[in-house]
Scaffold this motif. Structure first.
Motif, PDB file in Angstrom:
ATOM      1  N   ASP A   7      -3.043   8.212  -6.711  1.00 60.77           N
ATOM      2  CA  ASP A   7      -1.745   8.705  -7.156  1.00 60.77           C
ATOM      3  C   ASP A   7      -0.668   7.627  -7.134  1.00 60.77           C
ATOM      4  O   ASP A   7       0.508   7.902  -7.373  1.00 60.77           O
ATOM      5  N   SER A   8      -1.048   6.400  -6.849  1.00 60.38           N
ATOM      6  CA  SER A   8      -0.096   5.290  -6.850  1.00 60.38           C
ATOM      7  C   SER A   8       0.044   4.701  -8.257  1.00 60.38           C
ATOM      8  O   SER A   8      -0.796   4.918  -9.121  1.00 60.38           O
ATOM      9  N   LEU A   9       1.114   3.949  -8.450  1.00 61.54           N
ATOM     10  CA  LEU A   9       1.311   3.180  -9.673  1.00 61.54           C
ATOM     11  C   LEU A   9       1.407   1.708  -9.288  1.00 61.54           C
ATOM     12  O   LEU A   9       2.032   1.364  -8.277  1.00 61.54           O
ATOM     13  N   VAL A  10       0.801   0.844 -10.098  1.00 56.62           N
ATOM     14  CA  VAL A  10       0.861  -0.584  -9.820  1.00 56.62           C
ATOM     15  C   VAL A  10       0.971  -1.351 -11.135  1.00 56.62           C
ATOM     16  O   VAL A  10       0.361  -0.989 -12.138  1.00 56.62           O
ATOM     17  N   GLY A  11       1.790  -2.394 -11.106  1.00 52.20           N
ATOM     18  CA  GLY A  11       1.927  -3.279 -12.259  1.00 52.20           C
ATOM     19  C   GLY A  11       2.096  -4.705 -11.783  1.00 52.20           C
ATOM     20  O   GLY A  11       2.701  -4.951 -10.729  1.00 52.20           O
ATOM     21  N   VAL A  12       1.528  -5.655 -12.515  1.00 48.79           N
ATOM     22  CA  VAL A  12       1.645  -7.062 -12.144  1.00 48.79           C
ATOM     23  C   VAL A  12       2.016  -7.888 -13.375  1.00 48.79           C
ATOM     24  O   VAL A  12       1.737  -7.506 -14.505  1.00 48.79           O
ATOM     25  N   ASP A  13       2.654  -9.025 -13.110  1.00 45.70           N
ATOM     26  CA  ASP A  13       2.921  -9.979 -14.187  1.00 45.70           C
ATOM     27  C   ASP A  13       2.901 -11.383 -13.600  1.00 45.70           C
ATOM     28  O   ASP A  13       3.177 -11.581 -12.409  1.00 45.70           O
TER      29      ASP A  13
END
Length: 247
Positions: A115-121
């Motif tokens: 149920d987590s959200l993750v984003g990387v750049d």
């Protein structure tokens, strides 16, 4: 890999060397884990750099999501409305993940809880950029911050810091550039853990966002966005995928 305390969510961010020329050992390992459609897509890239980044991004995601004994080639993906991939099976591999790449490096972030959200750049610090783009795309508070950063390398580094933070957020929520970059602003930008302020009420939610500015390797700057599920605390770990593959 050690288990975490019950109220802790750990986001593990892995970084891998990407070749700008012929495929190296990392690419060869990763390509062996791809399915046929991913190999076909890889072959459509004309530039070796782009092909290598695609191969590593999908391959390392498969390997890392399958760390609990799942064969990498057994994982199946689908994509959300705006192109963000997610796992559809097996159930034990259904963890949030996100991949980013730039010339020379690919980064993959994986959260513990579904149920987590993750984003990387990730970006190279020597990337050619025009900080003047901030006047066109960034929020007013961020534009004002950049004006305090002088010129040359310092301002370019500050621009990339904000850019990676913004990219990590819109990748985490899965909208990409469908969400205007001026609809939210980062504060405490010089901190290792900047804060976000939603300027468009439509972006407001009950999620408690946390952001990290990271330097996985010399010459690179990256950002990680996490909205944990029911975890009370959040931990971030950086790992070298090169070392994992070579062991």
């Amino acid at each position: 890999m050690t288990s975490d305390p019950p109220n802790t969510e750990t986001v593990r961010v892995w970084h891998a060397t990407s070749s700008s020329g012929p495929a190296g050992p990392i690419e060869r390992h990763c390509e062996s884990w791809l399915d046929e459609s991913e190999r076909q897509r890889a072959d459509r890239f004309r530039q070796p750099t782009s092909r290598n980044q695609h191969v590593i991004g999908r391959g390392m995601a498969r390997q890392l999501l399958g760390a609990n004994g799942i064969p990498p080639d057994a994982i199946r993906f689908d994509i959300e409305t705006y192109g963000k991939p997610f796992v559809i099976e097996p159930d034990t591999a259904r963890r949030p993940f996100n991949v980013a790449h730039t010339d020379g490096l690919v980064m993959c972030g994986i959260a513990d809880r579904p149920d987590s959200l993750v984003g990387v750049d990730i970006e190279r610090l020597d990337r050619r950029t025009d900080p003047g783009l901030a006047d066109r795309y960034f929020s007013k508070p961020e534009i004002e911050f950049l004006k305090t950063c002088g010129t040359g390398d310092a301002r370019r580094a500050a621009f990339l810091r904000i850019w990676t933070l913004k990219e990590s957020f819109i990748k985490a929520i899965g909208t990409g550039l469908q969400t205007p970059l001026a609809d939210f602003a980062f504060e405490e930008i010089e901190s290792d853990s900047p804060k976000i302020r939603m300027l468009d009420p439509k972006l407001e939610s009950d999620r408690q966002w946390q952001f990290y500015c990271v330097a996985p390797r010399p010459g690179f700057i990256g950002a990680v966005a996490v909205a944990p599920g029911q975890a009370a605390t959040l931990a971030l770990e950086l790992h070298s995928f090169d070392e994992l593959v070579s062991t």
